[in-house]
Enzyme design. Structure first.
Site, PDB file in Angstrom:
ATOM      1  N   LYS A 104      49.785  47.414  43.690  1.00  0.00           N
ATOM      2  CA  LYS A 104      49.567  48.028  44.789  1.00  0.00           C
ATOM      3  C   LYS A 104      50.756  47.652  46.086  1.00  0.00           C
ATOM      4  O   LYS A 104      51.121  48.298  46.932  1.00  0.00           O
ATOM      5  CB  LYS A 104      48.335  47.913  45.478  1.00  0.00           C
ATOM      6  CG  LYS A 104      47.746  46.702  46.034  1.00  0.00           C
ATOM      7  CD  LYS A 104      46.504  46.647  46.279  1.00  0.00           C
ATOM      8  CE  LYS A 104      45.854  44.939  46.774  1.00  0.00           C
ATOM      9  NZ  LYS A 104      46.645  44.379  48.039  1.00  0.00           N
ATOM     10  N   THR A 105      51.027  46.297  46.301  1.00  0.00           N
ATOM     11  CA  THR A 105      51.846  45.807  46.900  1.00  0.00           C
ATOM     12  C   THR A 105      53.572  46.368  47.098  1.00  0.00           C
ATOM     13  O   THR A 105      54.151  46.528  47.955  1.00  0.00           O
ATOM     14  CB  THR A 105      51.844  44.107  47.040  1.00  0.00           C
ATOM     15  OG1 THR A 105      50.663  43.788  47.059  1.00  0.00           O
ATOM     16  CG2 THR A 105      52.764  43.600  48.206  1.00  0.00           C
ATOM     17  N   ASP A 137      46.455  48.181  53.856  1.00  0.00           N
ATOM     18  CA  ASP A 137      46.064  47.537  52.753  1.00  0.00           C
ATOM     19  C   ASP A 137      44.631  47.211  52.578  1.00  0.00           C
ATOM     20  O   ASP A 137      44.113  46.837  53.519  1.00  0.00           O
ATOM     21  CB  ASP A 137      47.147  46.482  52.428  1.00  0.00           C
ATOM     22  CG  ASP A 137      47.168  45.825  51.132  1.00  0.00           C
ATOM     23  OD1 ASP A 137      46.388  46.548  50.332  1.00  0.00           O
ATOM     24  OD2 ASP A 137      47.528  44.586  50.933  1.00  0.00           O
ATOM     25  N   GLU A 138      43.932  46.961  51.295  1.00  0.00           N
ATOM     26  CA  GLU A 138      42.712  46.604  51.239  1.00  0.00           C
ATOM     27  C   GLU A 138      41.735  47.330  52.209  1.00  0.00           C
ATOM     28  O   GLU A 138      40.821  46.831  52.755  1.00  0.00           O
ATOM     29  CB  GLU A 138      42.713  45.174  51.835  1.00  0.00           C
ATOM     30  CG  GLU A 138      43.288  44.116  51.082  1.00  0.00           C
ATOM     31  CD  GLU A 138      42.818  43.905  49.276  1.00  0.00           C
ATOM     32  OE1 GLU A 138      42.164  44.640  49.027  1.00  0.00           O
ATOM     33  OE2 GLU A 138      43.791  42.926  48.597  1.00  0.00           O
ATOM     34  N   GLN A 187      36.428  46.457  44.530  1.00  0.00           N
ATOM     35  CA  GLN A 187      36.535  45.026  44.806  1.00  0.00           C
ATOM     36  C   GLN A 187      36.267  44.828  46.333  1.00  0.00           C
ATOM     37  O   GLN A 187      36.701  43.712  46.666  1.00  0.00           O
ATOM     38  CB  GLN A 187      38.064  44.639  44.722  1.00  0.00           C
ATOM     39  CG  GLN A 187      38.766  44.889  43.247  1.00  0.00           C
ATOM     40  CD  GLN A 187      40.091  44.183  43.325  1.00  0.00           C
ATOM     41  OE1 GLN A 187      40.290  42.951  43.333  1.00  0.00           O
ATOM     42  NE2 GLN A 187      40.964  45.026  42.836  1.00  0.00           N
ATOM     43  N   ARG A 208      40.631  38.421  37.456  1.00  0.00           N
ATOM     44  CA  ARG A 208      41.656  37.077  37.815  1.00  0.00           C
ATOM     45  C   ARG A 208      42.222  36.741  36.525  1.00  0.00           C
ATOM     46  O   ARG A 208      43.281  36.082  36.647  1.00  0.00           O
ATOM     47  CB  ARG A 208      41.075  35.958  38.626  1.00  0.00           C
ATOM     48  CG  ARG A 208      40.306  36.308  39.973  1.00  0.00           C
ATOM     49  CD  ARG A 208      40.955  37.053  40.823  1.00  0.00           C
ATOM     50  NE  ARG A 208      40.636  38.631  40.783  1.00  0.00           N
ATOM     51  CZ  ARG A 208      41.223  39.583  41.199  1.00  0.00           C
ATOM     52  NH1 ARG A 208      42.558  39.315  41.714  1.00  0.00           N
ATOM     53  NH2 ARG A 208      41.006  40.942  41.095  1.00  0.00           N
TER      54      ARG A 208
END
Length: 670
Positions: free
Chosen positions: A29-30, A215-216, A246, A605
């Site tokens: 996504k970044t 973002d997020e 998330q 993770r």
């Protein structure tokens, strides 16, 4: 664009309206956000100073800015805003402070300042429920996040404790105003209310921010959602990136349903799914997908990967928590020696910080280097808070909290009786403690010697303030530290010379940070002054803990909440038991869906291997209790799990395996 997959490319190129990028864990996504910023500047012709990208941590904002800097060279990127939500809010309040009724150099109260003020107000009103301070602080924070003022909070109070919190809330807000201060939640609340009440101000900021990227997004609360909605307006220059699976911060106001609200508030919303994962093996993703499918979804997605199918997921039963920690430590040594990799490739994740104590002890026993996330923040060290308190009063003399911290630090023989008389005098005249200290009429309220000491202190600090604005502000701060002979006082109050040196090194590091912050601010705004630099440092204090060198070769120990956004080749997930994960409180409060998302975050993770551990018995409040395996283990694909110690009768086999491991380690070491 050549490195982007088709879905990522679609998200970057779409600029015809509002866009939701539903980005699964590890889906890049970044890259989408940073490349979209570059695309907006270089291809769409939007000037960088009309673009803002917001996220939740300074670390994420810094990384984003660095990556954009590599994509957009030279002056084209000048003026681009990449910041946290709270930094954006701080900038808005700074620019509009006159309109909002604040004096320049307003203070920002951190959680400790806010708690101290709430406790003081309750004691002043002779309220006996001071054990409710934590509850009241948390409740006020939630009300601010939901845009509820004290009056509406009182109307909606459901019980006596909430009524008390609403009354304290009203006093608390009045005192913040009197101190020319805001708290952390105000950094979002105040700009949002300003935009609602003043369309002309909103229009000015809409002209400034013509394209907004967030973002997020699943971590936004009510006030953050509304701030975004107002800034975007009807233009639709918006890209939000988020993942409802998330969302793990409901306890601090995050609302994953904000993703669903987007469809209602922006009917032309386009949704792009990023489902290709670049982190984990297919087997890990299969387990994660099956687990999270037990939660209801507004947007359905399934993560997939080209990283190979991978090893089975291990589930290890142990006798008790000590055996659990021992098993993890021994396994890390064995794997590291066999695979010839680094300690930093391993992470141990757990639901609560209390679980870290035993694994720390075992890693120390095995001489395994480790890093425990969540250590002492640089800004929470006593010496740093001392100097920051001086800086707060220097830029905002109305900050009574900071004044009370510094008035006798180092000691000036100003006792509690003098301070009590000073407080009465200041309250009667409705002035700050600092202002009262400099008034000659104060001599009528206390002995001459006490009044002289307060007057001398007030006069000296005013001189420091003048030096800040007429000369070099950093020189003025250094001279201030020398004037109070802080170094001598520090050494006198330390157990050793080394401790004194370390504390003074922190003080001078703070001064250097202040200088660097001021220089950076003046690059964008030549009129920026010492007040702006101190405010920025205060915000950094609240947003992040001091970061250590991430290149250190150490096993990472952290909570599941702290692990979000990170990845490791080998992950151990401790305590897969009912009442640990899911947590007891969440079971009682019916928040199991959020706990499932937390387990999902833990699983995703892992890049190569995932080991989940649980115990048959665990000590709790001094008693040994029998445990129950986490319901989340039943929701994982059985065919992809490799169980160890599942049969209670195989204790001997476990011991034999332990002996074999030790023998194997000895051979490797030879």
């Amino acid at each position: 664009m050549t490195n982007l997959n088709p879905r990522q490319k679609e998200a970057v190129l779409y600029v015809d309206g509002p866009l939701l990028v539903l980005a699964g864990a590890g889906s890049g996504k970044t890259s989408v956000i940073t490349r979209k910023i570059a695309y907006l500047i270089e291809t769409c012709g939007i000037k960088a100073h009309h673009i803002a990208a917001v996220t939740f941590t300074n670390k994420a904002a810094r990384e984003m800015k660095e990556r954009v800097g590599k994509l957009v060279k030279g002056p084209a990127s000048r003026g681009l805003t990449v910041s946290t939500f709270h930094n954006l809010g701080l900038n808005i309040i700074r620019r509009e402070h006159k309109l909002l009724g604040f004096k320049p150099g307003f203070s920002i109260f951190d959680a400790q300042d806010a708690q101290a003020l709430i406790r003081e107000l309750m004691q002043k009103d002779q309220l006996e429920e001071t054990d409710l301070v934590d509850f009241i602080q948390h409740t006020i924070s939630n009300w601010k996040n939901d845009l509820l003022g004290p009056e509406r909070a009182l109307q909606q109070a459901r019980n006596g404790n909430e009524e008390l919190a609403a009354r304290v809330y009203a006093h608390y807000n009045r005192h913040l105003r009197a101190y020319n201060a805001v708290d952390f939640d105000d950094l979002i609340l105040i700009p949002t209310l300003l935009f609602q009440q003043r369309p002309d101000v909103l229009e000015r900021w809409q002209r400034k921010i013509r394209y907004l990227l967030v973002d997020e997004y699943q971590d936004t609360n009510t006030s953050q959602y509304l701030m975004v909605k107002l800034l975007v307006g009807i233009r639709g220059g918006l890209t939000v990136v988020g993942d409802d699976d998330q969302s793990i911060y409901a306890w601090r106001g995050a609302k994953p349903e904000n993703l669903g609200l987007l469809k209602k508030d922006f009917p032309s919303l386009k949704v792009v799914m990023l489902e290709q994962n670049y982190r984990s093996t297919s087997r890990i993703l299969k387990a994660a997908n099956q687990l999270i499918a037990n939660n209801p979804h507004e947007f359905e997605k399934t993560l997939w990967s080209e990283m190979g199918f991978g090893d089975p997921l291990k589930v290890v039963f142990t006798r008790n928590e000590e055996a659990e920690a021992d098993r993890i430590a021994a396994d890390i040594i064995e794997r590291r020696l066999n695979l010839r990799n680094h300690y930093r490739d391993y992470a141990v994740l757990y639901r609560g910080n209390h679980q870290a104590r035993l694994i720390e002890m075992k890693l120390q026993t095995y001489q395994i280097p480790y890093k425990l996330s969540g250590g002492t923040s640089f800004f929470s060290r006593a010496e740093v808070k001392d100097i920051m308190a001086y800086l707060k009063v220097l830029i905002n003399p109305d900050d009574d909290n900071a004044f009370l911290r510094i008035i006798n630090l180092p000691r000036r023989e100003i006792g509690p009786g003098t301070l009590e008389k000073l407080a009465v005098y200041a309250n009667e005249r409705e002035v700050s403690l600092f202002e009262a200290s400099g008034q000659l009429e104060l001599a009528q309220a206390m002995p001459a010697r006490a009044q002289t000491k307060l007057y001398e202190f007030s006069t000296w600090l005013k001189q420091v303030h003048e030096h800040c604005h007429r000369g070099d502000p950093i020189d003025a701060v250094k001279q201030m530290i020398r004037d109070i002979d802080y170094e001598t006082w520090t050494y006198q109050n330390c157990n050793s010379e080394i401790q004194g040196e370390r504390r003074m090194a922190n003080v001078w590091f703070l001064v250097e940070s202040l200088q660097r912050t001021l220089e950076r601010l003046q690059e964008d705004d030549p009129d920026a002054e010492i007040e702006d630099a101190v405010a920025r440092l205060l915000l950094i204090d609240m947003l992040e803990q001091q970061e250590e060198d991430e290149d250190d070769d150490r096993v990472q120990l952290m909570t599941l909440h702290a692990s979000k956004g990170l990845e490791f080749p080998h992950v151990y997930l401790m305590g897969m038991e009912e009442e640990l994960l899911p947590h007891r409180n969440s079971i009682e409060d019916d928040f199991v869906e959020e706990e499932r998302r937390l387990a999902y975050v833990g699983i995703t993770r892992a890049r190569k291997t995932l080991t989940m551990t649980l115990t048959r018995q665990r000590k709790q409040f001094g008693e040994v209790i029998d445990t129950v395996p986490s319901r989340f283990l039943d929701e994982l694909p059985e065919e992809d799990l490799e169980w160890e110690g599942r049969d209670p009768g195989c204790e001997q086999a476990n011991k034999a395996r332990g002996r074999a491991t030790l023998s194997s380690l000895k051979s490797l070491l030879k």
